[in-house]
Write an enzyme that holds these catalytic residues in place. Structure first.
Site, PDB file in Angstrom:
ATOM      1  N   HIS A   1      61.731  10.131  15.104  1.00  0.00           N
ATOM      2  CA  HIS A   1      60.724   9.559  15.215  1.00  0.00           C
ATOM      3  C   HIS A   1      60.332   8.952  13.848  1.00  0.00           C
ATOM      4  CE1 HIS A   1      58.101   6.139  16.281  1.00  0.00           C
ATOM      5  NE2 HIS A   1      57.633   6.891  15.395  1.00  0.00           N
TER       6      HIS A   1
ATOM      7  N   LEU B   1      55.713   7.883  25.051  1.00  0.00           N
ATOM      8  CA  LEU B   1      56.574   7.729  24.296  1.00  0.00           C
ATOM      9  C   LEU B   1      56.340   8.828  22.820  1.00  0.00           C
ATOM     10  CD1 LEU B   1      58.150   5.246  23.199  1.00  0.00           C
ATOM     11  CD2 LEU B   1      57.022   4.055  22.884  1.00  0.00           C
TER      12      LEU B   1
HETATM   13  C1  GAR Z   1      65.577   5.558  12.530  1.00  0.00           C
HETATM   14  O1  GAR Z   1      64.954   5.383  11.715  1.00  0.00           O
HETATM   15  C2  GAR Z   1      64.679   6.964  13.493  1.00  0.00           C
HETATM   16  O2  GAR Z   1      63.885   7.222  13.236  1.00  0.00           O
HETATM   17  C3  GAR Z   1      64.401   5.556  14.839  1.00  0.00           C
HETATM   18  O3  GAR Z   1      65.256   4.279  14.786  1.00  0.00           O
HETATM   19  C4  GAR Z   1      66.266   4.725  13.162  1.00  0.00           C
HETATM   20  C5  GAR Z   1      67.832   4.591  13.811  1.00  0.00           C
HETATM   21  O4  GAR Z   1      68.564   4.234  12.845  1.00  0.00           O
HETATM   22  N1  GAR Z   1      64.131   5.563  15.752  1.00  0.00           N
HETATM   23  C6  GAR Z   1      63.041   5.547  16.925  1.00  0.00           C
HETATM   24  O5  GAR Z   1      62.597   4.310  15.994  1.00  0.00           O
HETATM   25  C7  GAR Z   1      62.505   6.091  17.770  1.00  0.00           C
HETATM   26  N2  GAR Z   1      61.350   5.581  18.296  1.00  0.00           N
HETATM   27  P1  GAR Z   1      70.186   5.033  13.103  1.00  0.00           P
HETATM   28  O6  GAR Z   1      70.269   4.212  14.500  1.00  0.00           O
HETATM   29  O7  GAR Z   1      70.298   4.722  12.087  1.00  0.00           O
HETATM   30  O8  GAR Z   1      69.622   6.346  12.557  1.00  0.00           O
END
Ligand code: GAR
Length: 207
Positions: free
Chosen positions: A109, A144
């Site tokens: 996260h 969550l």
């Molecule tokens: C990342 O920044 C991850 O931390 C976030 O989504 C992005 C996915 O990037 N996740 C969340 O917000 C979960 N709550 P990616 O698809 O390039 O790995």
């Protein structure tokens, strides 16, 4: 050889970092499948090009959250994972699903949890005047963006930062800490007791 299943919803850059570190560093593990809840998830192409099985379980095809969770768990379990890795997987999962993978499912996260669970974390950190932002890898619980913390990375919030510039700097750190956390798991270096994760050799759990 530990079996890893990675779940994505989009770009999949964290998934890519994990696949690359796993191969380059010779982990006792293999990414056996990448599963997306969206057929257009860009990360699927990278996985397929690297000979990894790709699966789509489209949440739109299911009438209820429970039906989706059941189908997703079936798709995951077909690959007999030791570890399930949520890498930008943007669906809220039910309590039964979380319980089923308790102690063997990780999430990343983009905030210093327990601050800013949920969406728009970078904007919220800037608006709150935070001087540090970052990312957290944690074991997944029914709540969550919550659960025992494996590793965190902090970055400074710079004057003039906006959501995009801060997100980019945090993402760079995500690509370092997520492979580290997964490596620790597959090498059996993590200890989880009373909601606290420690590293067996006392390695620093922050960057
Ligand atoms: C990342 O920044 C991850 O931390 C976030 O989504 C992005 C996915 O990037 N996740 C969340 O917000 C979960 N709550 P990616 O698809 O390039 O790995």
């Amino acid at each position: 050889m530990k079996r890893i299943v990675i779940l994505i919803s989009g770009r999949g850059s964290n998934m890519r970092a994990i696949v690359q570190h796993c191969v380059a560093e010779g982990w006792p593990a293999r990414v056996v499948a990448v599963i997306a809840n969206r057929p257009d998830a860009a990360g699927l192409a990278f996985a397929a090009e690297h000979g990894i099985v790709t699966v789509v379980v489209d949440h739109k095809a299911y009438a209820t959250r429970d039906a989706f969770d059941t189908a997703l768990a079936a798709a995951i379990d077909m690959h007999r994972p030791d570890l399930v890795v949520l890498a930008g997987f943007m669906r809220i999962l039910g309590a039964d699903f979380a319980r089923h993978y308790e102690g063997r499912m990780l999430n990343i996260h983009p905030s210093l949890l327990p601050a800013f669970p949920g969406l728009r974390t970078h904007r919220r950190a800037i608006e709150a005047g935070c001087k540090l932002a970052g990312a957290t890898v944690h074991f997944v619980t029914a709540e969550l963006d919550h659960g025992p913390i494996v590793v965190q990375a902090a970055v400074t919030v710079l004057p003039g930062d906006n959501e995009e510039t801060l997100a980019a700097r945090v993402l760079e750190r995500e690509h370092a800490i997520y492979p580290l956390a997964v490596r620790w798991f597959v090498e059996d270096r993590l200890r989880l007791a009373h909601g606290i994760v420690t590293h067996a050799d006392g390695a620093a759990q922050w960057l």
